[in-house]
Design a protein around this motif. Structure first.
Motif, PDB file in Angstrom:
ATOM      1  N   VAL A  29      42.820  56.744  43.249  1.00 30.65           N
ATOM      2  CA  VAL A  29      41.483  57.399  43.883  1.00 30.65           C
ATOM      3  C   VAL A  29      41.389  56.802  45.286  1.00 30.65           C
ATOM      4  CG1 VAL A  29      39.326  57.938  43.660  1.00 30.65           C
ATOM      5  CG2 VAL A  29      40.940  58.066  41.661  1.00 30.65           C
ATOM      6  N   GLU A  30      41.141  55.367  44.949  1.00 30.26           N
ATOM      7  CA  GLU A  30      40.868  54.830  46.345  1.00 30.26           C
ATOM      8  C   GLU A  30      41.986  54.839  47.134  1.00 30.26           C
ATOM      9  OE1 GLU A  30      39.650  50.094  47.107  1.00 30.26           O
ATOM     10  OE2 GLU A  30      39.565  51.173  45.239  1.00 30.26           O
ATOM     11  N   ALA A  81      41.563  58.199  49.047  1.00 31.50           N
ATOM     12  CA  ALA A  81      40.410  58.126  49.727  1.00 31.50           C
ATOM     13  C   ALA A  81      40.740  57.633  51.189  1.00 31.50           C
ATOM     14  CB  ALA A  81      39.063  57.324  49.215  1.00 31.50           C
ATOM     15  N   TYR A 123      31.630  67.730  50.188  1.00 29.73           N
ATOM     16  CA  TYR A 123      32.174  67.123  48.944  1.00 29.73           C
ATOM     17  C   TYR A 123      32.510  65.727  48.939  1.00 29.73           C
ATOM     18  CZ  TYR A 123      34.596  66.563  44.425  1.00 29.73           C
ATOM     19  OH  TYR A 123      34.966  66.039  43.279  1.00 29.73           O
ATOM     20  N   GLY A 124      33.468  65.367  49.829  1.00 31.14           N
ATOM     21  CA  GLY A 124      34.094  64.367  50.002  1.00 31.14           C
ATOM     22  C   GLY A 124      33.083  63.282  50.260  1.00 31.14           C
ATOM     23  N   ARG A 176      30.091  62.914  49.608  1.00 30.51           N
ATOM     24  CA  ARG A 176      29.233  63.052  48.452  1.00 30.51           C
ATOM     25  C   ARG A 176      29.849  62.011  47.298  1.00 30.51           C
ATOM     26  NH1 ARG A 176      27.084  68.474  47.681  1.00 30.51           N
ATOM     27  NH2 ARG A 176      25.090  68.415  48.803  1.00 30.51           N
ATOM     28  N   ILE A 177      31.191  62.381  47.031  1.00 34.01           N
ATOM     29  CA  ILE A 177      31.615  61.473  46.036  1.00 34.01           C
ATOM     30  C   ILE A 177      32.123  60.067  46.631  1.00 34.01           C
ATOM     31  CG2 ILE A 177      32.740  63.479  44.721  1.00 34.01           C
ATOM     32  CD1 ILE A 177      35.404  62.633  45.918  1.00 34.01           C
ATOM     33  N   HIS A 178      32.043  59.799  47.767  1.00 33.50           N
ATOM     34  CA  HIS A 178      32.178  58.400  48.261  1.00 33.50           C
ATOM     35  C   HIS A 178      30.952  57.841  48.762  1.00 33.50           C
ATOM     36  CE1 HIS A 178      36.521  58.842  47.758  1.00 33.50           C
ATOM     37  NE2 HIS A 178      36.581  60.091  48.519  1.00 33.50           N
ATOM     38  N   GLY A 179      29.979  58.558  48.595  1.00 28.52           N
ATOM     39  CA  GLY A 179      28.586  57.770  48.982  1.00 28.52           C
ATOM     40  C   GLY A 179      28.549  57.525  50.383  1.00 28.52           C
ATOM     41  N   LEU A 180      29.092  58.535  51.417  1.00 30.07           N
ATOM     42  CA  LEU A 180      28.877  58.275  52.746  1.00 30.07           C
ATOM     43  C   LEU A 180      27.741  58.572  53.409  1.00 30.07           C
ATOM     44  CD1 LEU A 180      32.858  59.305  53.603  1.00 30.07           C
ATOM     45  CD2 LEU A 180      31.812  56.940  52.811  1.00 30.07           C
ATOM     46  N   ARG A 216      37.413  69.026  56.249  1.00 29.79           N
ATOM     47  CA  ARG A 216      37.082  68.423  54.823  1.00 29.79           C
ATOM     48  C   ARG A 216      37.898  66.982  55.033  1.00 29.79           C
ATOM     49  NH1 ARG A 216      39.105  72.089  50.027  1.00 29.79           N
ATOM     50  NH2 ARG A 216      41.190  71.186  50.881  1.00 29.79           N
ATOM     51  N   LEU A 247      30.260  54.710  43.970  1.00 24.49           N
ATOM     52  CA  LEU A 247      28.986  55.314  44.271  1.00 24.49           C
ATOM     53  C   LEU A 247      27.885  54.590  43.426  1.00 24.49           C
ATOM     54  CD1 LEU A 247      29.218  59.343  44.006  1.00 24.49           C
ATOM     55  CD2 LEU A 247      28.807  57.906  45.941  1.00 24.49           C
ATOM     56  N   VAL A 306      41.030  64.779  48.720  1.00 23.77           N
ATOM     57  CA  VAL A 306      39.784  64.034  49.454  1.00 23.77           C
ATOM     58  C   VAL A 306      39.399  62.807  48.918  1.00 23.77           C
ATOM     59  CG1 VAL A 306      38.908  66.267  50.687  1.00 23.77           C
ATOM     60  CG2 VAL A 306      38.106  65.436  48.457  1.00 23.77           C
ATOM     61  N   GLY A 307      40.274  62.448  47.665  1.00 30.28           N
ATOM     62  CA  GLY A 307      40.107  61.156  47.204  1.00 30.28           C
ATOM     63  C   GLY A 307      39.172  61.108  45.901  1.00 30.28           C
TER      64      GLY A 307
END
Ligand code: ATP
Ligand code: ATP
Ligand code: MG
Ligand code: MG
Ligand code: PO4
Lengths: 271, 328, 486, 444, 271
Positions: free
Chosen positions: A100-101, A104, A126-127, A129-133, A180, C39, D331-332
């Motif tokens: 996953v990393e 990313a 979406y991206g 969000r899931i990476h907490g950016l 995206r 997260l 997108v990871g």
């Protein structure tokens, strides 16, 4: 002759590897779809802050190689990848590595635009969000806007951010997918014919984006347009029937390639 | 693991006894300080099986049964530590033959039924496959109507009574028994079995369900004659015409007096070990067989239970918690 | 503390853990200036999961084990002498539990404290009456020993539950603290909690296996008993099913198997075409208004109790088929028939085919339809040649589900097809199915330990194996013809 | 040349050649068949609903007798000390005369011309009445000696008379009611003593024995069914979806997962009564849970519903195009995130359909309950959950099943009434799922 | 200014219509997606034996117009088409007209390749089968082979005809879809960026095919490559923001366009 060239390329590569600043390196990468072999011992490196173009006739294995770099081939049931691929020196098939990393860090724009059946905004958000950016709503809005802008789509969609991404035109979908991918700021971006459905102006925008991104990231781009390859890339790799024919500086490739096949392809002389 | 203490009586078993048990349970709940017992239906066999599963709170207290317990069940009980059970006979269940209210009247004898349903009958002194199509083929004074009988399926206790008290008796009465005995070289058991062998050409229809199904089938086939419990018939006298058997019309009185031949006793079995553990169990058992409930003027009789002439003896036994002896 | 409040406390702790974990992740990352791996919510989640899951598992195990342990201990306290003749220790234990449960109320009402009880100072006389006063009924008076056992029982249970509270909360707190301390930006919190969740997913899918094991176990012993009393060859190969009340029955499964197949076949013959056509129409032809009304409406068919269908078969369909088709054509004059039951059952299982298939058909991407339309295919050609093949696995699943329901149905068969086991090709004849006979043999009057009753288990097991074979076949077919889009 | 093509093909476009006409005919046939199938389905539903409603709606109306009853101390409190213990000694049998006497008095006072004796006249009132009186008196001992107005049920046959089930002609043949009694009922109705009105009791009252169809209700059954459905939903939906996700998305493709797949499909084919056998063995005999309790019923039904939900969910998951998964992974997103954020929402319609159908089946099932003791006569309401899960209870289909077996024809109406309640229950239960499903439906 | 130009174009068109041999004519074609208007009163004819190229920036309505010509917009739930479109003088929205027949005569290759989840062979054979174009197995084989050959895919797939069409590379899928469309021999072929995923050689093959087809059929092609438009088409139409900017002989358009926007677009000067 093939064998010889390959052997030579390999040696050359190994020699270089110690000197050059590689972001990713594929060594002896082969891919099988079931019994069918689609890639044959490909040795290819992706340099830091460099755009590498993959060229070659349709079906030669460009997408296949690209998908190896972020392990998207894992998701194809009957695909098998052998060989070693490293990212910053780390084997990406290492059990320790978190795929996953990896994904990313190594983002991808697919050949066929595949927006989520969600709103345009959600597609891009979406991206991050899931990476907490993003730290909050406005931060996220900011990322969405800048990503869409980078992909040259903002002007067209800013009034319809909350409509479905699947209701866009082909070229718009393609740019949405670019936005995206860019939104999560990956270190390496793999782009599989990102401009295939784009008009010249939109194409220019994307090329500009690629140029911009190169200052911080590494980019691999598959393209069928020799002009585009020449315009955006510093290195070019030529594939044929699953083999890496050669890889060299783009200038060199387009003016004075080593391999006859490359020359033929660039001159539009075979297929 | 162990469950919380149980405070209501659990009863399972016969669907024939169920209406009576639920009448009693309801009244028990209204008149005593105990919760209303839970009465399951699931068949006599299943009820006795549950009774014999062992002692303890997660086993039942009482099994209702429309037939007498068998030795093998008693053995199972013993093997599982259920040593003492009381057998309580609550009365008799009359079994009647009835047809659509708008159809003709029937006056049967057991012999008629045997001649109608047996697979082999005597015709002109010969043992032949049953050729009878209409009731009038059997006896000319019976109505000229096709034979179609809805009888209880082989899993029902009622079927056993029907087989023994109607078909077998009829077999003896009309002389088929003799012929069969002769055919079986004098083997009486084989002859009996052959007597009770019913035809399979669709004239006799097994009913695996209950009496409401039989009633519905008569509704769908106006020629049909069904086998019912007396109480069911009494609730549907506006739809069913009852047949006499041997000239006797079935009723609580004629059955109690023994004039009407087709009936069977109904029982329930109490697990004695539970008597002092499950609150209200003893009271329930006594209440069930009290004159108020099971007597000739009680609600059970009003609903169609033929009350037991020997009820007083049962009341005595219940009070003393007399366990049942060996089967005789 | 009661079990409910322990659970509640653990859940509250989990929520607190979530908040703390999240906060700690953020603060350590801010302090050290390193980016969080995951997260912040995932850090919270790991803490919450570590707080809740092990503690609740221990709680469940404790709840299961404690009564067994205490019971064993208390059991030993009861001398044989106080066990009534014909009774059993387990029943005395019922009294023990009852008294133990009632003592609290007695103490509360009499405003007594524990000491009186523990020191044996409590007035033993009239226990039964006093318990009855507080609403605990006992079957009879109890001897002193039983009462003492009850007191011990109560004490142990009390200590037990204190112990349980302490242990469970300690586990929750300890693991919570540990997982909280563990948090640093490098911790792969998402992986941890995803592994946790994946373990839960795996556990869920083993339930299906456990169910199968359970079913086989609950059938196999009685089946063995059955075959001890009745020859297997007769059971499997005899064509006669004729149970007798007194024994000496013929229990051949073949006519039942035939009936099962025949009735299910007729039902599928009704349900599959109609159901599929409904699915196709609703997914590809109907407007959204009709669709949003018709789909749930047809689903009601699956929820109507089968007795309604049964009576419908018995009273309406059966006589109709007999009077208008069977008798005029000389095919028999039975009002219950395979056809009756099959038709009516077919109606009942329509929604299994229609609703599930509709969802699957709807999920086939529009691009597939467009591709076909653009070649000049009509809508029906598109559906038949492109959509249905692409939706095949789901449709086969739906049909299997419908077939399963048909095989398992009893009431409609009993009322529609009758109870007579027969081996016949004529669909206007009465027949019956394995499931019907499982129910009727199991709930009959016959004694339990007889082949007539035990055959139900053998029937169940045979049917299980038989449907297993059919399912293997179905899986093979799906694998062979499956078309994966994209 | 082009003109020639245009001319011929212009004609072709209008009418098409024979082959095209055939294809169109096929198309029309196909479409008609589809419409016909939908019509058949809806028609079957309408027919069944009509028959249920027409025979069951009447159970929501009930005939009552409103009368003054003299609580005779001579009968109720012979000792005259109002001691509750003594009062409790008088059983319901003792209360029956009160009704008889009061009714006779009323008939006398109002000058009815019925020649009926007091005994047969009292048969107009339900056998439930004495129990109501007794409960009232035990709660209000001070009312002994007073005349109190009571609202009592009329007996089943009288109730049936006003619903058209019993007629003067049938009463001639019926040994439980006589035309004279019906005439008296008419007179009482005239006098306002008999009234027919909406029957809440049917929804709240517990079951009653065979002698009192008029008092039977579905209260306990509704609670039992609700408890069980709660358990079924709470267990089978999450477990089913979780299992499907694992099997469809995570499990490696090998013989073992094939085995599980076949195994689940096969569980769906296991007759429900076998689940009952399992429930008896596993939950009652092994785990020691109580008999006749909704917890056991709920567990058994949950196991039974599981395959349905799993099969539907897996099919729905399979139908989500792989490109959606790739997009998310690209997108990871982790696999778990891709599935929970994208795939599951897209599979939601199928999941909900499985739930709807599974619950419909579970709600209507009787056979497995037979073996775990829930097909029973239960009069006491279970407590509130969670304790109530362990109390004996009945269930709606059980009530239907039981009532269809009873001798008194009045129960036929009750059974249909219970079916109506069951269907309403089903609709309410599914409503959320149906609405959600519509919201999740989309094409891509 | 827009209005003026449009009016002028329209008049010119009407004048021409009487003289020129049009295969299809769109008159005042507008398309709405829900409330959003995507095409504004487009008047455009497709001539017999002519290749018409549609050009214009991404999202301008090229695909939308193309889909109008064989009524593929019917399948989009919220799309509404107004105006009149004729095929050989017949209104294609006429209730009498048979949309199936229409689509058989007006074939289409979509922007996103969408092979059926069937074997390569079945993908191509599907059309001929439903239209009864083959007399037997060998006839069908023949059609499949020649169609694949025309699309330049035969050499790559002849050994794997019975493998899934979805397992092809992006460019191969695109050519498969071309082969599929060609196999039913439509009179008009609408191609939405048919070469977007193709390398130069494959592109040349497809262009050759287009050239060949033109002798009997009419072709409309959407392309982002000005070179391609110049190479293959005789007429070019330029779209912008849903409006038809102008339509003229390709030579004229690329050398001396009437409209500033066209000039800008061709010169790569706006977007
Ligand atoms: N299904 C749809 N729902 C809503 N809007 C749509 C839909 N399809 C297209 N649009 C919008 O209509 C406009 C025209 O789209 P169209 O697909 O015709 O563009 P295009 O010229 O083909 O572009 P491209 O070169 O990017 O494919 C765009 O703004 C697009 O967003
Ligand atoms: N999922 C798959 N299953 C089987 N074969 C595949 C699969 N994906 C690709 N192939 C085959 O592998 C070879 C390489 O495919 P790949 O997609 O890498 O080509 P490409 O270079 O990207 O071509 P294009 O330019 O057409 O996209 C092709 O022959 C293709 O048919
Ligand atoms: Mg590719
Ligand atoms: Mg487009
Ligand atoms: O239910 P029965 O055992 O009485 O048939």
């Amino acid at each position: 002759m093939n064998m010889l060239t390959e052997a030579a390329t390999e040696k050359a590569l190994e020699r270089k590897m110690s000197e050059i600043n590689y972001k990713m390196v594929g060594k002896d990468v082969s891919v099988y779809y079931g019994d069918k072999r689609a890639l044959f011992d490909v040795n290819l490196g992706v340099r830091n802050n460099t755009v590498t173009a993959l060229i070659g006739p349709s079906g030669c294995g460009k997408s296949t190689f690209l998908r190896c770099l972020n392990r998207m081939n894992d998701t194809i049931a009957n695909a098998k990848v052998t060989g070693k691929i490293t990212l910053d020196g780390q084997d990406i098939h290492d059990p320790d590595i978190d795929v996953v990393e990896l994904r990313a860090r190594v983002g991808m724009v697919f050949q066929k635009p595949n927006p989520f059946p969600k709103s345009i905004y959600e597609n891009v958000a979406y991206g991050p969000r899931i990476h907490g950016l993003a730290r909050g709503k406005s931060d996220l809005d900011q990322i969405v806007e800048s990503s869409l802008q980078k992909a040259g789509l903002w002007a067209e969609v800013k009034d319809r951010l909350h409509e479905a991404g699947t209701g866009l035109s082909g070229g718009q979908q393609q740019r949405l997918c670019i936005a995206r991918a860019v939104a999560v700021s990956p270190e390496v971006i793999l782009m599989d014919e990102p401009c295939s459905a784009l008009d010249p102006i939109a194409t220019a925008k994307v090329e500009e984006l690629i140029h911009e991104l190169r200052t911080n990231y590494s980019i691999v781009i598959v393209t069928h347009s020799m002009q585009q390859a020449a315009r955006v890339s510093q290195r070019t790799a030529m594939f044929h029937l699953g083999h890496l024919v050669e890889e060299d500086d783009t200038d060199k490739m387009f003016t004075n390639p080593n391999d006859q096949r490359t020359q033929d392809y660039i001159m539009g002389r075979f297929g | 693991g162990a469950a919380a203490a149980r405070d209501q009586i659990q009863i399972a078993g016969s669907s024939t006894v169920l209406p009576y048990a639920s009448i009693v349970a309801e009244a028990f709940g209204e008149n005593f300080d105990h919760p209303t017992p839970v009465v399951e239906s699931g068949g006599s066999g299943a009820g006795r099986k549950k009774l014999c599963e062992g002692v303890g709170e997660n086993t039942i207290d009482i099994a209702n049964s429309s037939s007498r317990i068998s030795q093998s069940d008693i053995d199972t009980c013993k093997a599982n530590g259920v040593n003492e059970i009381q057998e309580v006979r609550i009365g008799y269940d009359g079994i009647v033959f009835a047809s659509d209210i708008n159809g003709p009247e029937y006056k049967f004898t057991p012999a008629d039924w045997h001649a109608a349903l047996a697979s082999k009958v005597v015709k002109d002194g010969q043992l032949v496959d049953n050729p009878n199509k209409n009731w009038s083929d059997i006896r000319s004074d019976l109505p000229d109507q096709p034979i179609l009988a809805f009888i209880p399926g082989t899993k029902h206790g009622t079927r056993e009574v029907f087989d023994e008290k109607v078909i077998l008796t009829g077999c003896e009465e009309n002389g088929t028994m003799e012929a069969l005995k002769a055919a079986n070289n004098g083997d009486e058991d084989a002859a009996e079995d052959a007597c009770m062998d019913l035809r399979t050409d669709g004239v006799s229809v097994d009913i695996d369900g209950d009496y409401t199904e039989t009633l519905s089938r008569i509704d769908a086939n106006k020629n049909g004659i069904g086998v019912f419990g007396l109480s069911f018939y009494q609730n549907n006298t506006d739809k069913l015409r009852v047949a006499t058997m041997g000239g006797v019309e079935p009723s609580v009185e004629t059955i109690a007096s023994g004039e009407y031949p087709v009936s069977r006793p109904l029982y329930f079995y109490v697990k004695n070990a539970h008597l002092d553990v499950i609150p209200g169990l003893q009271e329930y058992v006594e209440f069930f067989v009290s004159d108020d409930m099971a007597g000739p003027n009680g609600p059970l009789a009003a609903y169609g239970l033929v009350s037991d002439p020997e009820l007083a003896k049962t009341q005595e036994a219940v009070k003393n918690r007399t366990p049942m002896g060996p089967l005789n | 503390m009661s079990v409910g409040s322990i659970v509640l406390v653990v859940l509250v702790l989990a929520v607190v853990g979530y908040v703390l974990g999240r906060r700690r992740a953020l603060s350590t990352s801010a302090a050290t200036g390193t980016r969080l791996h995951s997260l912040p919510g995932y850090y919270g989640q790991t803490v919450a999961l570590f707080v809740a899951v092990p503690a609740l598992l221990v709680l469940a195990a404790w709840l299961f084990a404690q009564p067994i342990l205490i019971e064993n201990r208390v059991r030993g306290m009861i001398p044989d002498s106080v066990i009534p003749e014909g009774g059993a220790r387990s029943l005395v234990m019922a009294d023990v539990r009852n008294i133990a449960g009632g003592l609290d109320a007695v103490l509360r009402r009499d405003a007594l404290n524990e000491d009186a009880l523990v020191n044996g100072n409590l007035d033993f006389s009239n226990v039964r009456v006093r318990l009855a006063d507080v609403g605990v009924a006992l079957g009879s008076d109890v001897p002193r020993e039983v009462f003492d056992a009850a007191v011990t029982y109560r004490q142990s249970a009390k200590y037990g539950s204190i112990g349980m509270t302490v242990v469970v909360l300690a586990i929750a707190l300890a693991l919570g603290a540990w997982s909280l301390m563990r948090i640093k930006p490098k911790l792969r919190a998402r992986n941890v909690s995803e592994n946790f969740i994946q373990a839960l997913l795996i556990a869920s899918s083993t339930i299906a296996i456990l169910t199968t094991v359970g079913i086989i176990f609950s059938l196999v012993f009685e089946t063995a008993n059955f075959f001890r009393m009745y020859p297997a060859s007769e059971f499997f190969f005899s064509t006669v099913w004729n149970p007798q009340f007194r024994g000496g029955s013929d229990l051949g499964i073949i006519p039942l198997l035939w009936g099962t197949l025949y009735v299910s076949f007729v039902a599928l013959l009704v349900a599959v075409p109609i159901g599929l056509m409904i699915a196709i129409y609703l997914a590809d032809y109907a407007g959204s208004r009709l669709r949003s009304f018709a789909k749930p409406a047809i689903e009601i068919l699956a929820g109507i109790p089968t007795i309604v269908y049964g009576l419908f078969a018995l009273i309406t369909v059966g006589p109709f088929l007999r009077d208008w088709i069977a008798q005029p054509m000389g095919l028999g004059n039975s009002s219950s028939s395979v056809l009756t039951a099959g038709l009516v059952m077919g109606v009942m299982i329509i929604p299994f085919v229609s609703s599930l298939s509709d969802d699957i058909i709807n999920a086939v991407p529009q691009a597939m339809r467009d591709g076909s339309f653009a070649l000049g295919a009509t809508q029906s050609e598109t559906i038949k040649k492109v959509i249905l093949p692409a939706a095949l696995p789901g449709i086969v699943g739906a049909i299997l589900l419908a077939a399963s329901r048909a095989i398992g149905e009893t009431m409609i068969v009993v009322l529609g097809a009758g109870a007579a086991a027969r081996l016949d090709l004529n669909p206007f004849e009465a027949m019956t199915t394995i499931t019907v006979k499982i129910v009727s043999q199991l709930t009959g009057d016959t004694e339990f330990a007889s082949p007539e009753t035990l055959v139900a288990f053998a029937l169940g097991l045979t049917l299980f194996v038989f449907t297993l074979a059919l399912n293997v076949l179905a899986l093979y077919i799906v694998r062979k013809y499956r078309e994966q889009y994209e | 040349m082009t003109d020639a093509i245009a001319a011929t093909q212009g004609k072709a476009a209008l009418s098409g050649d024979a082959r095209t006409r055939r294809r169109h005919a096929a198309e029309r046939r196909f479409r008609m068949m589809g419409l016909l199938a939908v019509a058949l389905g809806v028609l079957a539903l309408v027919g069944l609903l009509f028959s249920i409603l027409s025979s069951g709606l009447s159970s929501f109306r009930q005939t009552y007798v409103t009368m003054d009853i003299y609580l005779d101390p001579g009968i109720l409190d012979k000792a005259g000390n109002r001691n509750p213990e003594d009062l409790a000694k008088v059983t319901t049998f003792g209360y029956a005369p009160l009704i008889k006497n009061s009714l006779a008095k009323a008939m006398n006072d109002k000058g009815f011309n019925s020649q009926l004796e007091a005994g047969p006249a009292a048969e107009l009132v339900s056998a439930e009445a004495p129990a109501i009186l007794r409960r009232y008196v035990l709660n209000n001992p001070d009312q002994i000696g007073e005349t109190v107005e009571f609202n009592l049920l009329a007996s089943g046959r009288i109730d049936g008379y006003y619903k058209g089930r019993v007629t003067m002609a049938s009463a001639e043949l019926d040994r439980n009611i006589s035309p004279e009694q019906l005439q008296l009922a008419d007179e009482l109705k005239e006098a306002g003593i008999l009234t027919t009105r909406f029957n809440w009791d049917f929804l709240t009252a517990p079951d009653a024995s065979d002698t009192r169809p008029e008092a039977a209700g579905v209260g306990v059954a509704i609670l039992g069914s609700a408890y069980m459905m709660l358990i079924v939903l709470a267990l089978s939906l999450p477990i089913g979806v979780a299992a499907s996700i694992y099997l469809e998305e995570f499990a490696p493709q090998n013989w073992f997962t094939d085995l599980i797949e076949v195994n689940i499909a096969n569980l769906a084919a296991v007759p429900s009564i076998v689940f009952g056998i399992l429930g008896l063995a596993a939950f009652i005999n092994f785990a020691g849970l109580p008999q006749s309790a909704p917890i056991v019923g709920g567990l058994v039904l949950a196991l039974m519903t599981l395959p349905t939900i799993i099969i539907a969910t897996r099919a729905a998951l399979k139908a989500v195009p792989p490109s959606i998964r790739s997009a998310a992974l690209g997108v990871g997103a982790s696999k778990m995130q891709a599935i929970f954020h994208h795939v599951v929402p897209l599979a939601m319609p199928g999941i909900l359909t499985g739930t709807i159908i599974g619950l419909a089946q579970a709600l209507g099932e009787t056979a497995p309950l037979l073996l775990i003791g829930m097909v029973a006569f239960v009069r006491d309401y279970p407590a509130a959950p969670p304790e109530g899960f362990f109390d004996p209870a009945s269930a709606l289909p059980v009530q239907v099943y039981n009532w269809t077996q009873r001798g008194d024809p009045a129960f036929v109406e009750r059974a249909s009434g219970a079916i109506i309640v069951l269907l309403v229950f089903l609709l309410l239960m599914n409503l959320i799922a149906i609405i959600l499903r519509r919201r999740f439906e989309r094409r891509w």
